[in-house]
Design a protein around this motif. Sequence first.
Motif, PDB file in Angstrom:
ATOM      1  N   ARG A  20       0.840  -1.285   0.046  1.00 53.68           N
ATOM      2  CA  ARG A  20       0.063  -0.005   0.043  1.00 53.68           C
ATOM      3  C   ARG A  20       0.947   1.155   0.035  1.00 53.68           C
ATOM      4  O   ARG A  20       1.827   1.274   0.762  1.00 53.68           O
TER       5      ARG A  20
ATOM      6  N   ARG B 283       4.906   6.855   1.212  1.00 51.62           N
ATOM      7  CA  ARG B 283       5.331   5.482   1.960  1.00 51.62           C
ATOM      8  C   ARG B 283       4.870   4.263   1.234  1.00 51.62           C
ATOM      9  O   ARG B 283       3.664   4.292   1.417  1.00 51.62           O
TER      10      ARG B 283
ATOM     11  N   HIS C 285       4.250   0.667   2.074  1.00 55.23           N
ATOM     12  CA  HIS C 285       3.884  -0.149   3.694  1.00 55.23           C
ATOM     13  C   HIS C 285       3.447  -1.484   2.796  1.00 55.23           C
ATOM     14  O   HIS C 285       3.167  -1.923   2.058  1.00 55.23           O
TER      15      HIS C 285
ATOM     16  N   PRO D  63       1.687  -4.714   4.705  1.00 56.80           N
ATOM     17  CA  PRO D  63       1.258  -5.322   5.692  1.00 56.80           C
ATOM     18  C   PRO D  63       0.706  -6.595   5.283  1.00 56.80           C
ATOM     19  O   PRO D  63       0.723  -7.190   4.382  1.00 56.80           O
TER      20      PRO D  63
ATOM     21  N   SER E 101       3.357  -6.210  10.739  1.00 55.76           N
ATOM     22  CA  SER E 101       4.243  -5.507   9.907  1.00 55.76           C
ATOM     23  C   SER E 101       4.154  -4.153  10.017  1.00 55.76           C
ATOM     24  O   SER E 101       3.041  -3.604   9.440  1.00 55.76           O
ATOM     25  N   GLU E 102       5.035  -3.487  10.557  1.00 56.49           N
ATOM     26  CA  GLU E 102       5.130  -2.021  10.465  1.00 56.49           C
ATOM     27  C   GLU E 102       5.999  -1.582   9.471  1.00 56.49           C
ATOM     28  O   GLU E 102       7.110  -0.745   9.936  1.00 56.49           O
ATOM     29  N   ALA E 103       6.256  -2.059   8.567  1.00 60.65           N
ATOM     30  CA  ALA E 103       7.537  -1.927   7.482  1.00 60.65           C
ATOM     31  C   ALA E 103       7.132  -0.693   6.547  1.00 60.65           C
ATOM     32  O   ALA E 103       5.870  -0.631   6.128  1.00 60.65           O
ATOM     33  N   GLY E 104       7.784   0.242   6.146  1.00 61.42           N
ATOM     34  CA  GLY E 104       7.705   1.068   5.312  1.00 61.42           C
ATOM     35  C   GLY E 104       9.140   1.563   4.440  1.00 61.42           C
ATOM     36  O   GLY E 104      10.012   1.251   5.076  1.00 61.42           O
ATOM     37  N   GLU E 105       8.684   1.910   3.432  1.00 60.53           N
ATOM     38  CA  GLU E 105      10.042   2.465   2.534  1.00 60.53           C
ATOM     39  C   GLU E 105       9.478   3.573   1.853  1.00 60.53           C
ATOM     40  O   GLU E 105       8.436   3.968   1.564  1.00 60.53           O
TER      41      GLU E 105
ATOM     42  N   GLN F 181      16.247  -0.125  10.669  1.00 65.15           N
ATOM     43  CA  GLN F 181      16.048   1.285   9.837  1.00 65.15           C
ATOM     44  C   GLN F 181      17.355   1.843   9.163  1.00 65.15           C
ATOM     45  O   GLN F 181      18.301   1.422  10.032  1.00 65.15           O
TER      46      GLN F 181
END
Length: 139
Positions: free
Chosen positions: A72, A77, A79, A81, A100-104, A129
Amino acid sequence: RSGGLVCRIVGFPPQADDVPVSVTIEPREGTEVWNRDFGGRTFASILYLRDTEQRGHISERFGVMAFDIDLRLVDGRLHFPVTRGSILGIPLPKVFLPISEAGEFEKEGRFHFDVQLSLPGIGALVRYQGHLDPVQPDV
């Protein structure tokens, strides 16, 4: 700690501060092999598209475990999920899925990442990070 045991089983590197990271992405027959190196400790996974419409539905496999991720884009960013998972092809109940609280994101020409994974009832598993600078491979 239970989270540490889970991380060792998956193959995540041990906890460390300020570690140099490199990521190599290798296209291979409709998949991408992501090789991550955290200060000499390597960790790999295989990513592939789950749908033909290219809507951002991917799967990532870590050895005997696989997870479906519905990418998403929110406020610039990306994400990640987790929507489903399995071990040895056996589906995991939602209560056992990692959160998952991952972001790029891109900022000032640099690729930044912030990855945080936890398990309900266990807590934090892993967090890393930082940023990556592109390197052109030698030809």
